[in-house]
Motif scaffolding. Structure first.
Motif, mmCIF file in Angstrom:
data_model
loop_
_atom_site.group_PDB
_atom_site.id
_atom_site.type_symbol
_atom_site.label_atom_id
_atom_site.label_comp_id
_atom_site.label_asym_id
_atom_site.label_seq_id
_atom_site.Cartn_x
_atom_site.Cartn_y
_atom_site.Cartn_z
ATOM 1 N N ALA A 246 0.815 -1.213 0.000
ATOM 2 C CA ALA A 246 0.000 0.000 0.000
ATOM 3 C C ALA A 246 0.844 1.258 0.000
ATOM 4 N N ALA A 247 1.980 1.221 0.709
ATOM 5 C CA ALA A 247 2.769 2.441 0.911
ATOM 6 C C ALA A 247 3.988 2.535 0.012
ATOM 7 N N LEU A 248 4.230 1.519 -0.825
ATOM 8 C CA LEU A 248 5.429 1.406 -1.659
ATOM 9 C C LEU A 248 6.645 1.108 -0.798
ATOM 10 N N VAL A 249 7.008 2.049 0.083
ATOM 11 C CA VAL A 249 8.145 1.831 0.962
ATOM 12 C C VAL A 249 7.916 2.614 2.255
ATOM 13 N N ILE A 250 8.365 2.039 3.371
ATOM 14 C CA ILE A 250 8.293 2.704 4.672
ATOM 15 C C ILE A 250 9.706 2.782 5.212
ATOM 16 N N GLY A 251 10.102 3.946 5.683
ATOM 17 C CA GLY A 251 11.446 4.103 6.220
ATOM 18 C C GLY A 251 11.574 5.438 6.900
ATOM 19 N N PRO A 252 12.801 5.851 7.258
ATOM 20 C CA PRO A 252 12.980 7.143 7.908
ATOM 21 C C PRO A 252 12.449 8.254 7.013
ATOM 22 N N THR A 253 11.597 9.100 7.586
ATOM 23 C CA THR A 253 10.907 10.083 6.752
ATOM 24 C C THR A 253 11.280 11.493 7.189
ATOM 25 N N GLY A 254 10.406 12.180 7.896
ATOM 26 C CA GLY A 254 10.603 13.583 8.193
ATOM 27 C C GLY A 254 11.881 13.891 8.952
ATOM 28 N N LYS A 259 17.858 24.722 16.270
ATOM 29 C CA LYS A 259 18.814 25.820 16.261
ATOM 30 C C LYS A 259 20.182 25.411 16.778
ATOM 31 N N ASP A 260 20.245 24.389 17.640
ATOM 32 C CA ASP A 260 21.540 23.955 18.176
ATOM 33 C C ASP A 260 22.251 22.964 17.268
ATOM 34 N N GLY A 261 21.696 22.694 16.081
ATOM 35 C CA GLY A 261 22.325 21.774 15.142
ATOM 36 C C GLY A 261 21.930 20.327 15.308
ATOM 37 N N SER A 262 20.969 20.041 16.187
ATOM 38 C CA SER A 262 20.463 18.675 16.334
ATOM 39 C C SER A 262 19.450 18.392 15.231
ATOM 40 N N LEU A 263 19.545 17.200 14.636
ATOM 41 C CA LEU A 263 18.624 16.823 13.569
ATOM 42 C C LEU A 263 17.664 15.768 14.092
ATOM 43 N N TYR A 264 16.377 16.073 14.053
ATOM 44 C CA TYR A 264 15.347 15.141 14.510
ATOM 45 C C TYR A 264 14.814 14.353 13.324
ATOM 46 N N VAL A 265 14.614 13.051 13.527
ATOM 47 C CA VAL A 265 14.227 12.142 12.451
ATOM 48 C C VAL A 265 12.977 11.369 12.858
ATOM 49 N N THR A 268 9.900 5.984 11.094
ATOM 50 C CA THR A 268 8.521 5.550 10.894
ATOM 51 C C THR A 268 8.284 4.105 11.299
ATOM 52 N N VAL A 269 9.114 3.188 10.830
ATOM 53 C CA VAL A 269 8.895 1.763 11.106
ATOM 54 C C VAL A 269 8.949 1.485 12.608
ATOM 55 N N LYS A 270 9.857 2.118 13.318
ATOM 56 C CA LYS A 270 10.011 1.889 14.758
ATOM 57 C C LYS A 270 9.067 2.746 15.591
ATOM 58 N N ASN A 271 8.267 3.580 14.927
ATOM 59 C CA ASN A 271 7.265 4.401 15.608
ATOM 60 C C ASN A 271 7.880 5.280 16.691
ATOM 61 N N ARG A 272 8.872 6.079 16.276
ATOM 62 C CA ARG A 272 9.565 6.901 17.260
ATOM 63 C C ARG A 272 10.211 8.104 16.567
ATOM 64 N N ILE A 273 10.662 9.031 17.401
ATOM 65 C CA ILE A 273 11.469 10.161 16.959
ATOM 66 C C ILE A 273 12.859 9.993 17.547
ATOM 67 N N THR A 274 13.890 10.117 16.719
ATOM 68 C CA THR A 274 15.262 10.058 17.224
ATOM 69 C C THR A 274 15.964 11.373 16.898
ATOM 70 N N VAL A 275 17.131 11.577 17.501
ATOM 71 C CA VAL A 275 17.880 12.803 17.251
ATOM 72 C C VAL A 275 19.335 12.471 16.957
ATOM 73 N N ILE A 276 19.874 13.115 15.934
ATOM 74 C CA ILE A 276 21.289 13.002 15.576
ATOM 75 C C ILE A 276 21.970 14.290 16.024
ATOM 76 N N PRO A 277 22.853 14.225 17.020
ATOM 77 C CA PRO A 277 23.501 15.449 17.517
ATOM 78 C C PRO A 277 24.568 15.951 16.550
ATOM 79 N N ARG A 278 24.848 17.260 16.616
ATOM 80 C CA ARG A 278 25.916 17.899 15.840
ATOM 81 C C ARG A 278 25.796 17.572 14.346
#
Length: 375
Positions: A246-254, A259-265, A268-278
């Motif tokens: 139905a979805a073609l592919v599911i993976g890391p999306t948004g 402002k401090d340079g942290s990237l939030y991801v 999707t598959v793991k149903n969570r938000i993670t953060v990559i510092p620096r």
């Protein structure tokens, strides 16, 4: 056209994660009012259809135009379409520009047979959509031959000028199914943060494959020439991804850059938000990063944006909700944006963007093929 982005496997993960929910303070169907961004927003309004004359549908990418340049007008919203008029995924070729008052105009229709560089597989425009200084538009392509995951290919990033003409393609070097993107610019430098969902995914045949990546692609601008790629760094890796009928592919999306340079991801598959510092300076992968929040009101998070108060906004693929989460992982507010279908709201939401006045959120609704606003 609605596509249900929550496979049975992901629904199971969502239910499991909900059992260990982290700090949800908003009651069902409401939003907490104290100190939240969503607490100030109460009304969902339809703005315009996102379907151009050629019939492309399934709007994915959403980006607000920061300033006038060429055909781009400040405050308008640019939307990319993933499906063609036959509702085949990975075949959409159009970008539509929509004013806050609802005037919609075609910004670009991209011919996969006349590109200025390689884009393996052709054109199927994804949620990866950013507008850079000088009016340069970068949009991702994850193309298929017939709308099925078996024919999905690596694609590319397409660079368009402010008049909607493709001037350059960025392919290879880790770009493999670019799915979503955010960008930041300083001087003549731009850094693109791009999620990729096709690393071994098609070969996995529906099984989870933990090879999704986040790339930082550094570009340099030179006068009126298209920005050139000067460096690519893998700053995230090991994200879960899988094909889905139905979805073609599911993976890391948004992805959203704080402002401090942290990237939030949005994982999707793991149903969570993670953060990559620096994220702006790191020279190696942080893996999937640190888990910020999981379960609770998250239900297959897809699109992600940073709110004016620094909180994280995500939209769910499983229930049509938008969720506000603090950077410490506390889910402090949510609202339902779409309740159609069964289960209500499933498969309706994807890209979102905060407006320039920081008092509303634009979002695309795939159930109706409309651009809407929460205000």
């Amino acid at each position: 056209m609605r596509t249900n982005f929550l496979s049975p496997m992901v629904r199971g993960l969502s239910a499991l994660a909900a059992a260990v929910a982290i700090g949800v303070t908003a009651a069902a169907g409401t939003a907490a009012a104290d100190g939240t961004f969503l607490g100030r927003l109460h009304t969902v309004r339809e703005i315009s259809s996102t379907v151009p004359e050629n019939g492309d549908e399934n709007p994915y990418g959403t980006a607000v135009v920061p300033r006038d340049h060429g055909k781009l007008h400040r405050g308008n919203v640019l939307v990319s379409n993933f499906n063609n008029s036959q509702n085949q995924q990975g075949t959409g070729t159009t970008l539509v520009q929509i004013s806050p008052r609802g005037t919609a105009k075609l910004f670009a229709r991209i011919d996969p047979n006349h590109l200025p560089g390689p884009c393996p597989g052709g054109v199927g425009l994804t949620t990866a959509l950013s507008i850079l200084p000088g009016g340069w538009v970068v949009v991702g392509s994850l193309p298929t031959a017939d709308g099925t995951s078996e024919t999905a290919q690596a694609g590319c990033l397409l660079v368009l000028d402010s008049h909607g003409r493709v001037r350059e393609t960025l392919a290879g070097g880790g770009i493999n199914g670019p799915w979503d993107m955010t960008a930041t610019s300083s001087g003549d430098r731009t850094d693109l943060f791009v999620t990729n969902v096709l690393n071994g995914t098609v070969a996995g045949g529906g099984d989870e494959v933990d090879q999704g990546t986040v790339l930082r692609i550094t570009l340099r601008r030179h006068g009126n020439q298209p920005p050139k790629r000067v460096r690519t760094t893998t700053i995230g890796s090991g994200f879960a991804q899988m094909t889905d009928p139905a979805a073609l592919v599911i993976g890391p999306t948004g992805v959203g850059l704080a402002k401090d340079g942290s990237l939030y991801v949005a994982d999707t598959v793991k149903n969570r938000i993670t953060v990559i510092p620096r994220a702006l300076t790191r020279k190696s992968s942080a893996g999937t990063g640190r888990v910020v929040s999981s379960g609770g009101k998250l239900n297959g998070p897809l699109g992600l944006a940073i709110a004016p108060n620094g909180h994280i906004l995500t939209v769910n693929s499983g229930d049509g909700n938008i969720v506000e989460t603090t950077r410490r992982g506390r889910q402090v507010a949510f609202r339902q944006l779409d309740n159609s279908g069964s289960p209500p709201g499933a498969g309706a939401l994807f890209g979102l963007a905060v407006d320039l006045d920081c008092d509303a959120v634009y979002f695309v609704d795939d159930a109706t093929n409309f651009l809407n606003v929460l205000q």
